[in-house]
Design an enzyme around this catalytic site. Structure first.
Site, PDB file in Angstrom:
ATOM      1  CG  HIS A   1       8.439   0.309   2.242  1.00 22.93           C
ATOM      2  ND1 HIS A   1       7.793  -0.863   2.541  1.00 22.93           N
ATOM      3  CD2 HIS A   1       7.625   1.295   2.708  1.00 22.93           C
ATOM      4  CE1 HIS A   1       6.648  -0.600   3.162  1.00 22.93           C
ATOM      5  NE2 HIS A   1       6.534   0.706   3.288  1.00 22.93           N
TER       6      HIS A   1
ATOM      7  CD  GLU B   1       3.819  -0.851   5.993  1.00 22.21           C
ATOM      8  OE1 GLU B   1       3.508   0.245   6.443  1.00 22.21           O
ATOM      9  OE2 GLU B   1       3.890  -1.090   4.757  1.00 22.21           O
TER      10      GLU B   1
ATOM     11  CG  HIS C   1       0.535   4.107   7.891  1.00 19.75           C
ATOM     12  ND1 HIS C   1      -0.446   3.291   7.395  1.00 19.75           N
ATOM     13  CD2 HIS C   1       1.700   3.625   7.388  1.00 19.75           C
ATOM     14  CE1 HIS C   1       0.102   2.357   6.624  1.00 19.75           C
ATOM     15  NE2 HIS C   1       1.395   2.530   6.610  1.00 19.75           N
TER      16      HIS C   1
ATOM     17  CG  HIS D   1      -0.169  -0.016   2.537  1.00 15.68           C
ATOM     18  ND1 HIS D   1      -0.370  -0.948   3.524  1.00 15.68           N
ATOM     19  CD2 HIS D   1       0.799   0.800   3.025  1.00 15.68           C
ATOM     20  CE1 HIS D   1       0.418  -0.702   4.552  1.00 15.68           C
ATOM     21  NE2 HIS D   1       1.147   0.354   4.279  1.00 15.68           N
TER      22      HIS D   1
HETATM   23  C1  DHB Z   1       5.076   4.760   1.333  1.00 20.95           C
HETATM   24  C2  DHB Z   1       4.937   3.404   1.682  1.00 20.95           C
HETATM   25  C3  DHB Z   1       4.101   3.035   2.740  1.00 20.95           C
HETATM   26  O1  DHB Z   1       3.945   1.734   3.174  1.00 20.95           O
HETATM   27  C4  DHB Z   1       3.373   3.992   3.429  1.00 20.95           C
HETATM   28  O2  DHB Z   1       2.528   3.585   4.386  1.00 20.95           O
HETATM   29  C5  DHB Z   1       3.520   5.340   3.097  1.00 20.95           C
HETATM   30  C6  DHB Z   1       4.377   5.719   2.061  1.00 20.95           C
HETATM   31  C7  DHB Z   1       5.959   5.182   0.191  1.00 20.95           C
HETATM   32  O3  DHB Z   1       6.720   4.369  -0.354  1.00 20.95           O
HETATM   33  O4  DHB Z   1       5.845   6.361  -0.218  1.00 20.95           O
HETATM   34 FE    FE Z   2       2.722   1.632   5.092  1.00 17.90          FE
END
Ligand code: DHB
Ligand code: FE
Length: 279
Positions: free
Chosen positions: A192, A239, A59, A12
């Site tokens: 990420h 996550e 979040h 997401h």
């Molecule tokens: C991004 C990824 C995420 O899982 C999130 O919650 C907010 C931003 C991103 O890569 O920009």
């Molecule tokens: Fe996220």
């Protein structure tokens, strides 16, 4: 009894909401990501689930750092989206199914999970955008049960604990006296990291191994502690716990309907899997 038809997992990223609003699905940057969903939508059209039970992580929209449940289950007739500050359109409310929510809540407490029950719950991009990706047309056709797992403030639940939660949720769904078809969804990951020295960190080798493991060896990731998972996948890569809970909720063997993996969407290695239940 209700039937679990399978599991869907996807990353997401708020920017997806902007791309949908602009109609940018065919742009070169977005096409490899959005195309991954086409075969899954065809499968969903065929199997037609009535309800989606969605593991996601909030979040900071519904829970902030002052009150942070490890596991929270929604039990509301509807779940509203609200502005998170990303500049993306707010989506219309999603319909709940309190009867299944309470059945799951009772089953989890019976099995000694200490959960937070939410009769009001705002849902953020981690809940809304995946539903929009799987069902892009019109209002969301499935009823929903949101289950939130904390991945934003330490201490986080272990991979092993999230597998146990998923298994218990799956057993609760399967024991619900109803003829409804249920799909389980997990959103987040894959690798990420949005902040700190390793901002931009991606680990393709780990992500691909993890996706593979979900099919026949979902316990594989549970060999790692939370800190090891953060090391291997990034602070937000953790996550992936939602994917573990989802896979554990689908009992027995699964068939791969479709998978996609594309780097990057924003800062994220975007993964997607659709798994049909075989047993
Ligand atoms: C991004 C990824 C995420 O899982 C999130 O919650 C907010 C931003 C991103 O890569 O920009
Ligand atoms: Fe996220």
């Amino acid at each position: 009894m209700a039937k679990i038809i399978g599991g869907l997992t996807t990353s997401h990223v708020p920017a997806i909401g902007g791309a949908i609003a602009r109609g940018a699905q065919q742009e070169p940057y977005w096409k490899p990501f959005f195309d991954g969903f086409l075969p899954v939508r065809a499968w969903l059209d065929e199997v037609k689930p009535d309800i989606a039970v969605v593991f996601y992580n909030d979040h900071g929209l519904n829970f902030f750092l002052d009150k942070m449940p490890t596991f929270a289950v929604g039990a509301a007739p509807e779940y509203r989206n609200a502005d998170e500050g990303w500049g993306i359109p707010t989506l219309p409310p999603f319909r709940g199914v309190p009867a299944l929510s309470w059945h799951i809540i009772n089953a989890l407490v019976d099995k000694e999970f200490d959960i937070t029950t939410c009769q009001e719950m705002l849902v953020d991009h981690a809940f809304t955008l995946p539903l929009k990706l799987f069902w892009p047309e019109g209002p969301c056709p499935v009823l929903t049960v949101p289950i939130c797992i904390n991945t934003v403030q330490f201490p986080l639940p272990s991979a092993k604990r999230c597998l146990a939660l998923g298994k218990a949720v799956g057993e609760a769904i399967a024991s619900w006296d109803s003829d409804k078809k249920v799909v389980v969804i997990g959103t987040g990951g894959l690798s990420h990291q949005l902040d700190g020295e390793r901002a931009g960190f991606i680990n393709k080798a780990f992500d691909l191994k993890f996706m593979d493991s979900l099919i026949s060896e979902p316990e594989w990731a549970a060999q790692y502690s939370i800190h090891e998972l953060v090391e291997k996948t990034g602070t937000q890569g953790v996550e992936l716990l939602m994917w573990l809970a989802t896979r554990a909720a689908v009992p027995g063997r699964v068939r791969k309907v479709h998978t996609n993996y594309h780097i990057p969407i924003s800062n994220t290695a975007a993964g997607m899997m659709a798994l049909a239940a075989l047993d």
